[in-house]
Design an enzyme around this catalytic site. Sequence first.
Site, short mmCIF file in Angstrom:
data_model
loop_
_atom_site.label_atom_id
_atom_site.label_comp_id
_atom_site.label_asym_id
_atom_site.label_seq_id
_atom_site.Cartn_x
_atom_site.Cartn_y
_atom_site.Cartn_z
N ALA A 197 3.22 27.49 -34.82
CA ALA A 197 2.72 28.40 -35.71
C ALA A 197 3.95 28.76 -36.63
O ALA A 197 4.29 29.68 -36.28
CB ALA A 197 1.95 29.21 -35.20
N SER B 62 4.48 30.93 -40.36
CA SER B 62 4.03 31.54 -41.63
C SER B 62 5.02 31.13 -42.54
O SER B 62 4.89 31.55 -43.91
CB SER B 62 4.10 33.34 -40.53
OG SER B 62 5.69 33.71 -40.45
N GLY C 112 6.56 33.05 -33.15
CA GLY C 112 7.29 33.81 -33.22
C GLY C 112 7.63 34.80 -33.17
O GLY C 112 8.31 36.04 -33.55
N VAL D 137 11.42 34.58 -41.03
CA VAL D 137 12.35 33.95 -40.89
C VAL D 137 12.10 33.90 -39.10
O VAL D 137 12.68 32.78 -38.61
CB VAL D 137 13.31 35.32 -40.75
CG1 VAL D 137 13.05 36.46 -39.97
CG2 VAL D 137 14.45 34.75 -40.37
N CYS E 244 -6.59 39.07 -36.03
CA CYS E 244 -6.32 37.54 -36.19
C CYS E 244 -6.08 36.75 -35.37
O CYS E 244 -5.76 35.30 -34.88
CB CYS E 244 -5.44 37.42 -37.94
SG CYS E 244 -4.60 35.75 -38.41
N CYS F 117 -1.23 40.91 -44.26
CA CYS F 117 -0.97 39.29 -45.85
C CYS F 117 -2.02 39.93 -45.85
O CYS F 117 -1.80 39.51 -47.58
CB CYS F 117 -1.11 38.38 -44.08
SG CYS F 117 -3.22 37.82 -43.49
#
Length: 380
Positions: free
Chosen positions: A26, A28, A144, A31, A120, A217
Amino acid sequence: MALDQTPPLNSLGFAKAPADTRVVVAMSGGVDSSVVAAMLADEGYDVVGVTLQLYDHGAALAKKGACCAGVDIQDARRVAEEMGFPHYVLDYENVFKDAVIDEFADSYLGGATPVPCIRCNERVKFKDLLETAKDLEADCMATGHYIQRKMGENGPELHAAADGNRDQSYFLFSTTEEQLDYLRFPLGHLPSKDDTRALAAKYGLVVADKPDSQDICFVPNGDYAAVIRKLRPEAADPGNIVDTEGNVLAKHEGVIHYTIGQRRGLGIGGLADPLYVVKLDAERKEVVVGPKSMLATRKIPVREINWLGDEPLTSRSEWNITVRVRSTRPPRDAILRPISATEAEVELLTAEEGVSPGQACVFYDPESTRIFGGGWIHRG
């Protein structure tokens, strides 16, 4: 006698070569997830990168040219191109609006303080995206997130990240046992974020120096009120700031501008003792203020519990645990008293201030780094 030819487990826990192990990452565009994808590709895994288009910033903020989301998608795509694995962008805008944004707005208007990042993970990333990973015939899905998955006697367990400053267990308490079986968190064991950035530099990633996002976000500049005002215009209706007896002390420009525990910006001066927001009454358009002592809470009703213990939640009348009632606070000693498999009362041994409906209450093992799940605070 034939020798056992079973290959050793690879770094993701499968008894086969990395090249024969497909993993959906997944991505985004940040980093952390970029390093996970690059690291697994470098180890020889069959990596597929997936980025979710969750919202249109232009629509969320009602202004042109505000599409930060587009930049993140481009960054994820460039990492995939550099490391040589396929990358897909999936449009989840409608799902995200229904499952996350609308509830965020409604719960705020109900006087709660929502945590949309948890919803989410629960309703989009670890549900719909996880199903997509299975449709792609992936052996597992990696993210991550800073959290650890460790194998215990009864299967995979959820544990806090090695770096307490980065630990994201508060946002992942609703991960189910079935999901945990399929998920992998390759960064959870790293001592610090510096190690992640060092890996990004090692792989020459374009996002190596990209700053961390601090905001929700779809609220990119931290202005919750602007987003909620657009989604629910009535939330900006003016009303009264009242004391606990109902006496009007001042006027306000909408309950969306206030949170439980707030002291500054109330516009009430000349008092011997400071007042704090102790309740938001959206129906009456009232912001209720009172002394700091009213913010202290010891008993917390919790529902929608996701339990990750080895024994059923209801197998004991009491559990001695530690709990976190805000993402920014350390765990506190508490007693968990189950009411049903999904409801309980949590009693804090020391009262906490600012316990707010809509926040999560996450359960920890006081003897280890293990997370026993958690639930939602529903009235304070």
